[in-house]
Design a protein around this motif. Structure first.
Motif, PDB file in Angstrom:
ATOM      1  N   ALA A 132       3.616   1.702 -15.028  1.00 58.59           N
ATOM      2  CA  ALA A 132       3.333   0.781 -14.539  1.00 58.59           C
ATOM      3  C   ALA A 132       4.717  -0.056 -13.850  1.00 58.59           C
ATOM      4  CB  ALA A 132       2.590  -0.336 -15.159  1.00 58.59           C
ATOM      5  N   ARG A 133       5.740   0.132 -14.841  1.00 58.38           N
ATOM      6  CA  ARG A 133       7.110  -0.575 -14.514  1.00 58.38           C
ATOM      7  C   ARG A 133       7.667   0.284 -13.366  1.00 58.38           C
ATOM      8  NH1 ARG A 133       8.704  -5.531 -16.573  1.00 58.38           N
ATOM      9  NH2 ARG A 133      10.528  -4.854 -15.035  1.00 58.38           N
ATOM     10  N   ALA A 134       7.504   1.836 -13.776  1.00 55.90           N
ATOM     11  CA  ALA A 134       8.369   2.610 -12.599  1.00 55.90           C
ATOM     12  C   ALA A 134       7.673   2.123 -11.202  1.00 55.90           C
ATOM     13  CB  ALA A 134       7.828   4.047 -12.877  1.00 55.90           C
ATOM     14  N   TRP A 135       6.325   1.997 -10.937  1.00 57.52           N
ATOM     15  CA  TRP A 135       5.885   1.622  -9.814  1.00 57.52           C
ATOM     16  C   TRP A 135       6.549   0.102  -9.403  1.00 57.52           C
ATOM     17  CZ3 TRP A 135       2.505  -2.973  -9.270  1.00 57.52           C
ATOM     18  CH2 TRP A 135       2.222  -2.955  -7.932  1.00 57.52           C
ATOM     19  N   TYR A 136       6.219  -1.043 -10.179  1.00 56.90           N
ATOM     20  CA  TYR A 136       6.658  -2.210  -9.908  1.00 56.90           C
ATOM     21  C   TYR A 136       8.049  -2.392  -9.770  1.00 56.90           C
ATOM     22  CZ  TYR A 136       6.891  -7.293 -10.485  1.00 56.90           C
ATOM     23  OH  TYR A 136       7.306  -8.685 -10.036  1.00 56.90           O
ATOM     24  N   ASP A 137       9.125  -1.616 -10.321  1.00 60.52           N
ATOM     25  CA  ASP A 137      10.594  -1.480 -10.227  1.00 60.52           C
ATOM     26  C   ASP A 137      11.021  -0.670  -9.009  1.00 60.52           C
ATOM     27  OD1 ASP A 137      10.720  -3.604 -11.985  1.00 60.52           O
ATOM     28  OD2 ASP A 137      10.945  -2.059 -13.678  1.00 60.52           O
ATOM     29  N   GLU A 155      10.332   0.876  -3.143  1.00 61.03           N
ATOM     30  CA  GLU A 155       9.402   0.638  -2.205  1.00 61.03           C
ATOM     31  C   GLU A 155       8.895  -0.754  -2.640  1.00 61.03           C
ATOM     32  OE1 GLU A 155      10.318   4.841  -2.251  1.00 61.03           O
ATOM     33  OE2 GLU A 155       9.682   3.365  -3.802  1.00 61.03           O
ATOM     34  N   TYR A 156       8.329  -0.965  -3.560  1.00 63.22           N
ATOM     35  CA  TYR A 156       7.443  -2.127  -4.360  1.00 63.22           C
ATOM     36  C   TYR A 156       8.428  -3.309  -4.197  1.00 63.22           C
ATOM     37  CZ  TYR A 156       4.313  -5.524  -5.748  1.00 63.22           C
ATOM     38  OH  TYR A 156       3.493  -6.555  -5.578  1.00 63.22           O
ATOM     39  N   THR A 157       9.692  -3.392  -4.720  1.00 59.37           N
ATOM     40  CA  THR A 157      10.718  -4.402  -4.835  1.00 59.37           C
ATOM     41  C   THR A 157      10.668  -4.764  -3.493  1.00 59.37           C
ATOM     42  OG1 THR A 157      12.021  -3.168  -6.516  1.00 59.37           O
ATOM     43  CG2 THR A 157      13.069  -4.774  -5.197  1.00 59.37           C
ATOM     44  N   GLU A 158      10.838  -3.956  -2.388  1.00 59.39           N
ATOM     45  CA  GLU A 158      11.062  -4.493  -0.829  1.00 59.39           C
ATOM     46  C   GLU A 158       9.566  -5.326  -0.621  1.00 59.39           C
ATOM     47  OE1 GLU A 158      12.607  -5.600   2.676  1.00 59.39           O
ATOM     48  OE2 GLU A 158      13.714  -4.496   1.008  1.00 59.39           O
ATOM     49  N   ALA A 159       8.492  -4.666  -0.984  1.00 64.91           N
ATOM     50  CA  ALA A 159       7.233  -5.359  -0.490  1.00 64.91           C
ATOM     51  C   ALA A 159       7.065  -6.529  -1.248  1.00 64.91           C
ATOM     52  CB  ALA A 159       6.143  -4.230  -0.999  1.00 64.91           C
ATOM     53  N   ARG A 218       0.873  -1.095   0.020  1.00 64.72           N
ATOM     54  CA  ARG A 218      -0.083   0.095   0.039  1.00 64.72           C
ATOM     55  C   ARG A 218       0.822   1.252  -0.073  1.00 64.72           C
ATOM     56  NH1 ARG A 218      -4.325  -2.173   4.059  1.00 64.72           N
ATOM     57  NH2 ARG A 218      -5.746  -3.234   2.816  1.00 64.72           N
ATOM     58  N   ALA A 219       1.831   1.225   0.790  1.00 70.44           N
ATOM     59  CA  ALA A 219       2.862   2.261   0.882  1.00 70.44           C
ATOM     60  C   ALA A 219       3.470   2.513  -0.571  1.00 70.44           C
ATOM     61  CB  ALA A 219       3.985   2.132   2.132  1.00 70.44           C
ATOM     62  N   SER A 220       3.913   1.624  -1.361  1.00 70.16           N
ATOM     63  CA  SER A 220       4.626   1.845  -2.417  1.00 70.16           C
ATOM     64  C   SER A 220       3.845   2.618  -3.557  1.00 70.16           C
ATOM     65  CB  SER A 220       5.043   0.281  -3.022  1.00 70.16           C
ATOM     66  OG  SER A 220       3.801  -0.152  -3.455  1.00 70.16           O
ATOM     67  N   PHE A 221       2.484   2.891  -3.307  1.00 69.53           N
ATOM     68  CA  PHE A 221       1.865   3.420  -4.318  1.00 69.53           C
ATOM     69  C   PHE A 221       1.795   5.096  -4.080  1.00 69.53           C
ATOM     70  CE2 PHE A 221      -0.441  -0.760  -4.645  1.00 69.53           C
ATOM     71  CZ  PHE A 221      -0.421  -0.670  -6.011  1.00 69.53           C
ATOM     72  N   ALA A 222       2.510   5.442  -2.880  1.00 66.91           N
ATOM     73  CA  ALA A 222       2.253   6.796  -2.521  1.00 66.91           C
ATOM     74  C   ALA A 222       2.794   8.020  -3.717  1.00 66.91           C
ATOM     75  CB  ALA A 222       3.096   7.096  -1.241  1.00 66.91           C
TER      76      ALA A 222
END
Length: 123
Positions: free
Chosen positions: A93-98, A101-105, A54-58
């Motif tokens: 989309a790739r910027a979020w996925y990579d 924050e999301y890499t850690e999640a 959730r936090a990775s979307f900030a």
């Protein structure tokens, strides 16, 4: 047998200004990130994943279209649930996925369950 060709065109924006010839501009297509959870293996890792994800979307523009609602498998192996996010483009989309924050999640998601994930363009 006759061949059938289907031409899929990306969305096109036409800009018209008084006294100026119309200009066509190709817009990026919406990108959809789809996750299907096939099997939960470790509930505590999934519990650790949720707040981090959730936090990775900030800092990212997105829309949540579906998240673990009623699901019916029509073909293939049954799934436990699905999530669908929309992003302005494949690059977003790739910027979020990579993102860091999301890499850690997603480390916790990988430990906690078996998923399939993909990004597809759409309209």
């Amino acid at each position: 047998m006759a061949a059938i060709f289907i031409l899929i065109m990306p969305p096109v924006k036409i800009v018209i200004r008084a006294g100026v010839q119309a200009k066509r501009e190709i817009l990026p297509m919406t990108a959809y990130v789809v996750f299907t959870r096939e099997r939960t293996r470790n509930a505590s890792d999934m519990e650790a994943y949720v707040p981090r994800a959730r936090a990775s979307f900030a800092d990212h523009e997105f829309e949540r279209l579906a998240a673990y609602g009623k699901c019916e498998t029509l073909e293939g192996a049954p799934i436990e649930g699905a999530v669908i996010f929309a992003f302005p483009s494949m690059e977003d989309a790739r910027a979020w996925y990579d993102s860091p924050e999301y890499t850690e999640a997603r480390k916790h998601r990988h430990l906690g369950a078996d998923y399939r994930a993909f990004i597809t363009e759409g309209v």
